[in-house]
Design a protein around this motif. Structure first.
Motif, PDB file in Angstrom:
ATOM      1  N   THR A 363      36.021   0.767 -29.322  1.00 17.56           N
ATOM      2  CA  THR A 363      37.288   0.085 -29.561  1.00 17.56           C
ATOM      3  C   THR A 363      37.027  -1.413 -29.656  1.00 17.56           C
ATOM      4  O   THR A 363      35.979  -1.908 -29.230  1.00 17.56           O
ATOM      5  CB  THR A 363      38.293   0.344 -28.424  1.00 17.56           C
ATOM      6  OG1 THR A 363      37.757  -0.159 -27.199  1.00 17.56           O
ATOM      7  CG2 THR A 363      38.587   1.821 -28.275  1.00 17.56           C
ATOM      8  N   GLU A 364      38.006  -2.118 -30.200  1.00 17.36           N
ATOM      9  CA  GLU A 364      37.888  -3.568 -30.251  1.00 17.36           C
ATOM     10  C   GLU A 364      37.901  -4.136 -28.843  1.00 17.36           C
ATOM     11  O   GLU A 364      38.610  -3.654 -27.972  1.00 17.36           O
ATOM     12  CB  GLU A 364      39.046  -4.167 -31.059  1.00 17.36           C
ATOM     13  CG  GLU A 364      38.954  -3.889 -32.539  1.00 17.36           C
ATOM     14  CD  GLU A 364      40.042  -4.622 -33.313  1.00 17.36           C
ATOM     15  OE1 GLU A 364      40.403  -5.738 -32.915  1.00 17.36           O
ATOM     16  OE2 GLU A 364      40.523  -4.067 -34.300  1.00 17.36           O
ATOM     17  N   GLY A 365      37.110  -5.179 -28.653  1.00 16.90           N
ATOM     18  CA  GLY A 365      37.034  -5.822 -27.354  1.00 16.90           C
ATOM     19  C   GLY A 365      37.470  -7.270 -27.414  1.00 16.90           C
ATOM     20  O   GLY A 365      38.211  -7.690 -28.302  1.00 16.90           O
ATOM     21  N   THR A 366      36.993  -8.047 -26.473  1.00 18.39           N
ATOM     22  CA  THR A 366      37.367  -9.448 -26.348  1.00 18.39           C
ATOM     23  C   THR A 366      36.426 -10.318 -27.162  1.00 18.39           C
ATOM     24  O   THR A 366      35.226 -10.053 -27.244  1.00 18.39           O
ATOM     25  CB  THR A 366      37.324  -9.866 -24.862  1.00 18.39           C
ATOM     26  OG1 THR A 366      38.154  -8.968 -24.114  1.00 18.39           O
ATOM     27  CG2 THR A 366      37.810 -11.286 -24.675  1.00 18.39           C
ATOM     28  N   ASP A 367      36.974 -11.376 -27.763  1.00 15.23           N
ATOM     29  CA  ASP A 367      36.179 -12.370 -28.497  1.00 15.23           C
ATOM     30  C   ASP A 367      35.306 -11.713 -29.551  1.00 15.23           C
ATOM     31  O   ASP A 367      34.088 -11.957 -29.630  1.00 15.23           O
ATOM     32  CB  ASP A 367      35.308 -13.186 -27.528  1.00 15.23           C
ATOM     33  CG  ASP A 367      36.133 -14.017 -26.567  1.00 15.23           C
ATOM     34  OD1 ASP A 367      37.258 -14.388 -26.944  1.00 15.23           O
ATOM     35  OD2 ASP A 367      35.670 -14.286 -25.448  1.00 15.23           O
ATOM     36  N   ASN A 368      35.938 -10.865 -30.378  1.00 16.44           N
ATOM     37  CA  ASN A 368      35.247 -10.186 -31.479  1.00 16.44           C
ATOM     38  C   ASN A 368      34.152  -9.238 -31.014  1.00 16.44           C
ATOM     39  O   ASN A 368      33.322  -8.815 -31.819  1.00 16.44           O
ATOM     40  CB  ASN A 368      34.647 -11.194 -32.469  1.00 16.44           C
ATOM     41  CG  ASN A 368      35.711 -11.951 -33.227  1.00 16.44           C
ATOM     42  OD1 ASN A 368      36.875 -11.570 -33.206  1.00 16.44           O
ATOM     43  ND2 ASN A 368      35.336 -13.029 -33.885  1.00 16.44           N
ATOM     44  N   GLY A 369      34.120  -8.920 -29.718  1.00 18.58           N
ATOM     45  CA  GLY A 369      33.174  -7.934 -29.239  1.00 18.58           C
ATOM     46  C   GLY A 369      33.764  -6.533 -29.341  1.00 18.58           C
ATOM     47  O   GLY A 369      34.809  -6.308 -29.953  1.00 18.58           O
ATOM     48  N   ILE A 370      33.083  -5.574 -28.747  1.00 23.92           N
ATOM     49  CA  ILE A 370      33.559  -4.193 -28.745  1.00 23.92           C
ATOM     50  C   ILE A 370      33.519  -3.652 -27.324  1.00 23.92           C
ATOM     51  O   ILE A 370      32.849  -4.205 -26.444  1.00 23.92           O
ATOM     52  CB  ILE A 370      32.706  -3.290 -29.669  1.00 23.92           C
ATOM     53  CG1 ILE A 370      31.238  -3.304 -29.221  1.00 23.92           C
ATOM     54  CG2 ILE A 370      32.852  -3.694 -31.117  1.00 23.92           C
ATOM     55  CD1 ILE A 370      30.363  -2.324 -29.968  1.00 23.92           C
ATOM     56  N   ASN A 371      34.263  -2.588 -27.100  1.00 23.15           N
ATOM     57  CA  ASN A 371      34.204  -1.834 -25.848  1.00 23.15           C
ATOM     58  C   ASN A 371      33.578  -0.479 -26.142  1.00 23.15           C
ATOM     59  O   ASN A 371      34.027   0.235 -27.050  1.00 23.15           O
ATOM     60  CB  ASN A 371      35.595  -1.638 -25.250  1.00 23.15           C
ATOM     61  CG  ASN A 371      36.168  -2.919 -24.682  1.00 23.15           C
ATOM     62  OD1 ASN A 371      35.430  -3.818 -24.272  1.00 23.15           O
ATOM     63  ND2 ASN A 371      37.481  -3.014 -24.651  1.00 23.15           N
ATOM     64  N   LEU A 372      32.540  -0.128 -25.410  1.00 21.71           N
ATOM     65  CA  LEU A 372      31.880   1.170 -25.542  1.00 21.71           C
ATOM     66  C   LEU A 372      32.345   2.077 -24.404  1.00 21.71           C
ATOM     67  O   LEU A 372      32.082   1.797 -23.234  1.00 21.71           O
ATOM     68  CB  LEU A 372      30.360   1.009 -25.491  1.00 21.71           C
ATOM     69  CG  LEU A 372      29.697   0.352 -26.704  1.00 21.71           C
ATOM     70  CD1 LEU A 372      28.217   0.103 -26.436  1.00 21.71           C
ATOM     71  CD2 LEU A 372      29.862   1.218 -27.935  1.00 21.71           C
ATOM     72  N   TRP A 373      33.039   3.137 -24.760  1.00 18.68           N
ATOM     73  CA  TRP A 373      33.585   4.077 -23.777  1.00 18.68           C
ATOM     74  C   TRP A 373      32.641   5.272 -23.650  1.00 18.68           C
ATOM     75  O   TRP A 373      32.308   5.915 -24.650  1.00 18.68           O
ATOM     76  CB  TRP A 373      34.945   4.596 -24.225  1.00 18.68           C
ATOM     77  CG  TRP A 373      36.015   3.566 -24.359  1.00 18.68           C
ATOM     78  CD1 TRP A 373      36.043   2.510 -25.211  1.00 18.68           C
ATOM     79  CD2 TRP A 373      37.229   3.509 -23.618  1.00 18.68           C
ATOM     80  NE1 TRP A 373      37.195   1.793 -25.057  1.00 18.68           N
ATOM     81  CE2 TRP A 373      37.953   2.381 -24.081  1.00 18.68           C
ATOM     82  CE3 TRP A 373      37.791   4.292 -22.617  1.00 18.68           C
ATOM     83  CZ2 TRP A 373      39.196   2.037 -23.578  1.00 18.68           C
ATOM     84  CZ3 TRP A 373      39.027   3.947 -22.119  1.00 18.68           C
ATOM     85  CH2 TRP A 373      39.715   2.828 -22.592  1.00 18.68           C
TER      86      TRP A 373
END
Length: 777
Positions: A363-373
């Motif tokens: 999913t989209e994360g903070t500051d153009n990063g991503i979240n890996l679930w």
């Protein structure tokens, strides 16, 4: 022999004693786990919001934040949200918090006024008394007996409502621009044309009138009820300061265009927006403080504040919105100094799903990063924070090691997810298009679209393997078949089917609508399509109008792209279909429309075999933008614009869990079951959970239980259980076993302990010289 018989006789009461001890332990555990009072959790994880009104309660303990479709109640001391009121079917123009903090009133564009219980979230009444125009402003009288409203219509009427019954008691004074309620609740100060008047709320009579040189558009009143401040309605550059006791008035000319302002309770200072103004347009730039005693601008922190804004009753705190974040400013020293300290407290943004490969969800994360679930554990790991381009498309390899991302006017970048090392960056020929991405099932090849072609590269070296020509059509989607033999690209209705090994186009491209030019089935506006890369069958969702009344028809068609045959159609939806997803074997598929209804279909018979539980409406962001059946065919995952993920068992339709895509941390919830009457939690963010004790004594309001309270800690110790959430998601049989153990199924527990020999090992020390075989007889 005699010694063994004596030991066997001794063993029987010991075993019984062990059983009694285990049962007693289970009983005590269950009693300790069961709350003595009914406590209901409230999930307060919040999406990006644009608030239009803030208001403190008179005691300063609560802050109300009103947005377009929701109203939030925050505990000021802990800076946490404790209640969320959802108005799913109407836009909220304005809202007000009652002086005792027990009620919240909301106003709609249709002229409806709704009263809510701020503790339970219950809708107490809804009433309409204004004939035309929406509700512009609401306020409570100090004795909590009346709600006062004003409309946005040309008549601008003031309505007075009975708080207990919801009846409109009277409608008075047309042409009112704004109003404020006096501290005693008996009068309202209103602005109408060139006059500021004092209105008696009981009789509707004007008690006093004050003439102004300029019309006033908005009003504020000091906490003692003596000073009224108004902003002029001509150029929005002058503030009127009116002493109600003496009738003396004066103007403060700032020479700057202001759109909104908030008055300090002492009436000596205000904070206002400062805008550039060129007779036609204005641009809100920053917030400024003004000393009304001297008419001078005050120095303080001016960046990081926006509007709406509100002062606490004691004047020591200023709450304001900065974009989609709530910040508190704390007054340091005397108010004349105007030095404030910013304290950001509320920025729980949630964003949509980007990719799924089975175990890993991106999913989209903070500051153009991503979240890996990790869907096995429920934990979320931020990755590539501040490193990715503005990613509109993200793909993850099946092993979860490699991430590719691209966006509008950005290169295609390939990263190692673990080390966060940039492997490759390729600039497309036409960066104005968002390029679709797809990893080969082996994870060693990546394909992406670039202008009128599809390029495949080796992930390790970056070497170009194939360039597939799409005749100038820009591809909007790419998908590899599960057997790795074919690649399908689609763009503007044209489907291309490629042999991965040879790079040959195995199907002459043809527009989708050309496959369905039959008398009975003609495609209307195509909204979404899904292609099976193995046999090249295709699902197409479309809508068209029929009959003299031009009624909308929303349906899905199944086409055979090889033969050009029309196979099946599926028709149940009543609004535009937004997403489709098929199971891995392509025996069934699921569709969702913009109203949130999910249907499961049999591809062979064309019948609807199930309807998944419809999700509750939560306001803005409800539309599902991501829908996918997991690669193993066990789960269905849907995500909406607000970043809320929902999981179902695809085979049974059982609703499993909800997850929230947070800027930091994770939060999962499950539906209720026998042991958890409000469902299980799985979170490392207890600040996003509020508890409400609902069975208070007669006459007492339900009580919020905040973090730090022992009852809060006890509740989370019992129900914040990741094992119960994730086994429900991944292993239903194991979940049932755990549930039975927690419910204290004595037979199952005893059999389990006896079968494993746990009782003898725990409670019966073996005497020397006795072998295990004989001891167990």
């Amino acid at each position: 022999m005699k010694e063994r018989e004596e030991f066997r006789l001794l063993q029987q009461p010991a075993r019984k004693q062990a059983l009694i001890a285990v049962r007693q332990f289970e009983t005590e555990t269950r009693l300790a786990c069961a709350p003595k009072r009914r406590i209901r959790p409230i999930v307060t994880a919040l999406p990006r919001v644009m608030a239009h009104r803030l208001a403190f309660s008179p005691d300063g303990k609560w802050l109300m934040v009103s947005c377009s479709l929701k109203v939030f109640l925050l505990a000021v001391q802990t800076r946490t949200c404790v209640q969320v009121l959802v108005h799913p079917n109407a836009y909220i123009n304005t809202a007000a918090l009652s002086p005792n903090g027990s009620y919240i009133a909301t106003g709609e564009p249709r002229g409806l006024v709704t009263l809510w219980d701020s503790h339970t979230g219950e809708n107490l009444w809804q009433s309409k008394g204004h004939d035309g125009g929406g509700i512009k402003k609401l306020a409570f009288t100090s004795d909590n007996s009346k709600v006062v409203s004003i409309t946005l219509s040309k008549h601008s009427e003031i309505g007075i409502w009975d708080l207990q019954t919801g009846q409109l008691q009277q409608m008075v004074r047309a042409g009112v621009r704004d109003f404020v309620i006096s501290p005693d609740g008996k009068t309202a100060i209103i602005s109408e044309g060139l006059f500021i008047s004092v209105l008696d709320l009981e009789s509707g009579r004007i008690l006093r009138e004050f003439h102004c040189d300029l019309p006033i558009q908005s009003l504020a009143l000091s906490s003692d009820g003596h000073t009224v401040v108004g902003l002029d309605d001509k150029r929005n550059e002058k503030f009127l300061i009116l002493d109600l006791s003496s009738g003396h008035s004066r103007w403060v000319d700032t020479g700057i265009h202001h759109e909104f302002f908030a008055l300090h309770p002492g009436g000596e200072m205000l904070v206002a927006t400062e805008s550039d103004y060129d007779n036609r347009y204005y641009a809100r730039t920053k917030t400024c403080f003004w000393d009304l005693r001297t008419g001078s601008r005050m120095e303080g922190f001016e960046n990081g504040l926006g509007f709406p804004a509100a002062f606490s009753p004691d004047g020591n705190l200023l709450a304001a919105m900065n974009g989609d974040a709530l910040v508190f400013g704390e007054l340091l020293g005397d108010s004349s100094v105007g030095v404030w300290r910013r304290d950001p407290v509320w920025q729980y943004q949630r964003k949509p799903v980007l990719s799924l490969n089975g175990r890993w969800l991106v999913t989209e994360g903070t500051d153009n990063g991503i979240n890996l679930w990790d869907l096995q554990t429920g934990h979320v790991r931020p990755a590539l924070v501040g490193k990715l381009p503005k990613a509109d498309r993200v793909a993850i390899s099946h092993d979860g090691d490699t991430v590719a991302a691209t966006g509008w006017k950005t290169p295609v970048e390939v990263w190692n997810a673990a080390s966060e090392r940039l492997l490759h960056s390729w600039q497309p020929e036409n960066p104005s298009f968002i390029q679709p991405l797809a990893f080969h099932p082996n994870g060693r090849v990546i394909a992406y679209a670039d202008e009128g072609k599809v390029i495949s590269r080796e992930v390790g070296t970056g070497e170009v393997l194939q360039v597939l020509d799409t005749d100038g059509y820009v591809s909007r989607s790419l998908v590899f078949s599960a057997d790795s033999r074919s690649l399908v690209s689609e763009g503007y209705g044209y489907i291309y089917w490629w042999d991965v090994d040879w790079g040959r186009c195995m199907l002459r491209p043809k527009q989708l609508r050309d496959y369905c030019e039959f008398d009975d089935h003609k495609l209307g506006k195509i909204t979404v399509q899904l292609v099976n890369p193995v046999d090249l069958t295709c699902l197409v969702a479309e809508w068209h109008t029929e009959g003299k009344n031009h009624e909308f028809v929303h349906q899905v068609h199944l086409l055979d792209l090889k033969s050009g045959r029309y196979l099946q159609h599926f028709k149940e939806h009543t609004s535009e279909i937004s997403c489709l997803s098929a199971d891995p074997m392509w025996t069934s598929f699921v569709s969702v429309d913009k109203d949130g209804r999910l249907w499961k279909w049999d591809l062979g018979t064309g019948t609807c075999v199930a309807q998944f539980m419809e999700l509750p409406k939560l306001g803005y962001g409800d539309e599902i933008t991501f829908l996918q059946v997991s690669p193993d065919g066990k789960r269905l995952i849907a995500c909406n614009l607000g970043g809320i993920l929902n999981f179902w068992d695809y085979q049974s339709g059982e609703f499993l869990a909800t997850a929230y895509n947070l800027s930091d941390g994770y939060l999962w919830t499950t539906p209720t079951d026998e042991f958890a009457p409000n469902g299980w939690l799985h979170t490392d963010r207890p600040d996003l959970v509020s508890l409400l004790e609902t069975d208070k004594a007669d006459g007492e309001k339900p009580e919020y239980i905040l973090q730090g309270d022992k009852r809060f800690d006890d509740y989370l110790r019992i129900y914040n259980d990741g094992e119960m959430v994730m086994t429900r998601l991944n292993d239903w049989n194991r979940y049932q076993q755990l549930l039975q153990i927690r419910l204290g199924n004595q037979t199952a527990m005893d059999d389990h302990l006896l079968s494993t020999g746990a009782m003898e090992q725990l409670f019966l020390p073996m005497p020397g010289g006795v072998d295990d075989k004989n001891a167990s007889n």
